[in-house]
Design an enzyme around this catalytic site. Sequence first.
Site, mmCIF file in Angstrom:
data_model
loop_
_atom_site.group_PDB
_atom_site.id
_atom_site.type_symbol
_atom_site.label_atom_id
_atom_site.label_comp_id
_atom_site.label_asym_id
_atom_site.label_seq_id
_atom_site.Cartn_x
_atom_site.Cartn_y
_atom_site.Cartn_z
ATOM 1 N N TRP A 174 0.861 -1.204 0.000
ATOM 2 C CA TRP A 174 0.000 0.000 0.000
ATOM 3 C C TRP A 174 0.882 1.233 0.000
ATOM 4 O O TRP A 174 1.871 1.288 0.747
ATOM 5 C CB TRP A 174 -0.878 0.012 1.263
ATOM 6 C CG TRP A 174 -2.318 -0.234 0.964
ATOM 7 C CD1 TRP A 174 -2.923 -1.451 0.804
ATOM 8 C CD2 TRP A 174 -3.345 0.753 0.790
ATOM 9 N NE1 TRP A 174 -4.252 -1.291 0.547
ATOM 10 C CE2 TRP A 174 -4.542 0.063 0.529
ATOM 11 C CE3 TRP A 174 -3.364 2.150 0.832
ATOM 12 C CZ2 TRP A 174 -5.751 0.712 0.310
ATOM 13 C CZ3 TRP A 174 -4.566 2.803 0.621
ATOM 14 C CH2 TRP A 174 -5.746 2.085 0.358
ATOM 15 N N SER A 191 -0.528 -2.409 5.526
ATOM 16 C CA SER A 191 0.090 -2.324 6.856
ATOM 17 C C SER A 191 -0.652 -3.178 7.887
ATOM 18 O O SER A 191 -0.072 -3.607 8.877
ATOM 19 C CB SER A 191 0.125 -0.868 7.325
ATOM 20 O OG SER A 191 0.997 -0.143 6.492
ATOM 21 N N TYR A 192 -1.934 -3.408 7.639
ATOM 22 C CA TYR A 192 -2.709 -4.265 8.555
ATOM 23 C C TYR A 192 -2.126 -5.681 8.587
ATOM 24 O O TYR A 192 -2.205 -6.370 9.601
ATOM 25 C CB TYR A 192 -4.167 -4.303 8.080
ATOM 26 C CG TYR A 192 -5.113 -4.962 9.039
ATOM 27 C CD1 TYR A 192 -5.627 -4.260 10.132
ATOM 28 C CD2 TYR A 192 -5.511 -6.289 8.851
ATOM 29 C CE1 TYR A 192 -6.503 -4.876 11.013
ATOM 30 C CE2 TYR A 192 -6.381 -6.900 9.727
ATOM 31 C CZ TYR A 192 -6.880 -6.194 10.809
ATOM 32 O OH TYR A 192 -7.740 -6.802 11.682
ATOM 33 N N GLU A 193 -1.536 -6.116 7.476
ATOM 34 C CA GLU A 193 -0.980 -7.479 7.376
ATOM 35 C C GLU A 193 0.448 -7.569 7.926
ATOM 36 O O GLU A 193 0.993 -8.675 8.087
ATOM 37 C CB GLU A 193 -0.990 -7.938 5.905
ATOM 38 C CG GLU A 193 -2.354 -8.358 5.368
ATOM 39 C CD GLU A 193 -3.335 -7.210 5.166
ATOM 40 O OE1 GLU A 193 -2.896 -6.134 4.716
ATOM 41 O OE2 GLU A 193 -4.520 -7.386 5.486
ATOM 42 N N VAL A 220 0.940 4.564 6.261
ATOM 43 C CA VAL A 220 -0.503 4.761 6.414
ATOM 44 C C VAL A 220 -0.776 6.260 6.353
ATOM 45 O O VAL A 220 -0.226 7.033 7.137
ATOM 46 C CB VAL A 220 -1.023 4.155 7.738
ATOM 47 C CG1 VAL A 220 -2.537 4.070 7.701
ATOM 48 C CG2 VAL A 220 -0.423 2.785 8.013
ATOM 49 N N ILE A 221 -1.585 6.640 5.390
ATOM 50 C CA ILE A 221 -1.872 8.062 5.165
ATOM 51 C C ILE A 221 -3.345 8.313 5.496
ATOM 52 O O ILE A 221 -4.231 7.643 4.964
ATOM 53 C CB ILE A 221 -1.567 8.443 3.703
ATOM 54 C CG1 ILE A 221 -0.070 8.195 3.402
ATOM 55 C CG2 ILE A 221 -1.934 9.902 3.444
ATOM 56 C CD1 ILE A 221 0.318 8.370 1.949
ATOM 57 N N THR A 279 -10.063 9.093 5.215
ATOM 58 C CA THR A 279 -10.683 7.846 5.654
ATOM 59 C C THR A 279 -10.487 7.551 7.142
ATOM 60 O O THR A 279 -9.388 7.703 7.680
ATOM 61 C CB THR A 279 -10.166 6.645 4.811
ATOM 62 O OG1 THR A 279 -10.559 5.438 5.444
ATOM 63 C CG2 THR A 279 -8.673 6.645 4.658
ATOM 64 N N HIS A 339 -10.677 4.645 8.206
ATOM 65 C CA HIS A 339 -9.994 3.359 8.144
ATOM 66 C C HIS A 339 -8.561 3.515 8.686
ATOM 67 O O HIS A 339 -7.999 2.589 9.268
ATOM 68 C CB HIS A 339 -9.961 2.930 6.671
ATOM 69 C CG HIS A 339 -9.674 1.493 6.431
ATOM 70 N ND1 HIS A 339 -10.355 0.484 7.052
ATOM 71 C CD2 HIS A 339 -8.777 0.873 5.616
ATOM 72 C CE1 HIS A 339 -9.896 -0.678 6.639
ATOM 73 N NE2 HIS A 339 -8.924 -0.469 5.767
ATOM 74 N N ARG A 384 9.225 12.034 4.758
ATOM 75 C CA ARG A 384 9.876 11.000 5.583
ATOM 76 C C ARG A 384 10.491 9.883 4.755
ATOM 77 O O ARG A 384 11.032 8.933 5.291
ATOM 78 C CB ARG A 384 8.851 10.409 6.551
ATOM 79 C CG ARG A 384 8.420 11.374 7.649
ATOM 80 C CD ARG A 384 7.076 10.984 8.253
ATOM 81 N NE ARG A 384 6.670 11.862 9.344
ATOM 82 C CZ ARG A 384 6.239 13.125 9.203
ATOM 83 N NH1 ARG A 384 6.170 13.671 8.011
ATOM 84 N NH2 ARG A 384 5.883 13.822 10.263
#
Length: 158
Positions: free
Chosen positions: A24, A58-60, A83-84, A88, A90, A129
């Site tokens: 992602w 990133s969840y995985e 993770v942006i 959302t 989410h 970053r």
Amino acid sequence: MAIKEIEGKLNHAEGNIGIVVSRWNHFITDKLRDGAVHSLKKHGYTDDAITIAYCPGSYEIPLVSQKMAESGKFDAVIAIGTVIRGSTTHYDFVAGSANSGVLHVNHTSGIPVIFGVITTENIEQAIERAGTKAGNKGEEAAMTAIEMISLLKQIESL
Ligand code: INI
């Protein structure tokens, strides 16, 4: 008796490194991965000491990090994701799960599992970053891995 003081060293490559990279936002995670690999090579790691596992998001990351950490084949695992927030909600679930999941593996697996997941409000902050204004968080994560491997080995041999 003298006080013993120990600190991880950065000047020599020890062991094998696993890197988990979430696909992602891959235009950012690719840069973080490259930063991590660059940093490892600068400190003496060869290609055959580095294994990179790609996962969907990133969840995985925590599960893949856990599998790598518990395989006994690595001395540290570096978890890389981006993770942006954007628009959302989410975001909170994904960022929170990656954070608490990696923390759990770091505490339970016996090897350092480094949190190289960046969590930002927008794409600009992520770019900052990933090798621009705010350095490269992948490079920093690799340095942390090297230092932690050295520190844990020193503690083991006290
Ligand atoms: N995964 C990320 O790594 N970054 C994100 O910004 C993101 N957003 O915004 O949704 C994201 N979602 C996917 C998630 O990690 C899982 O892959 C998906 O929910 C399936 O479990």
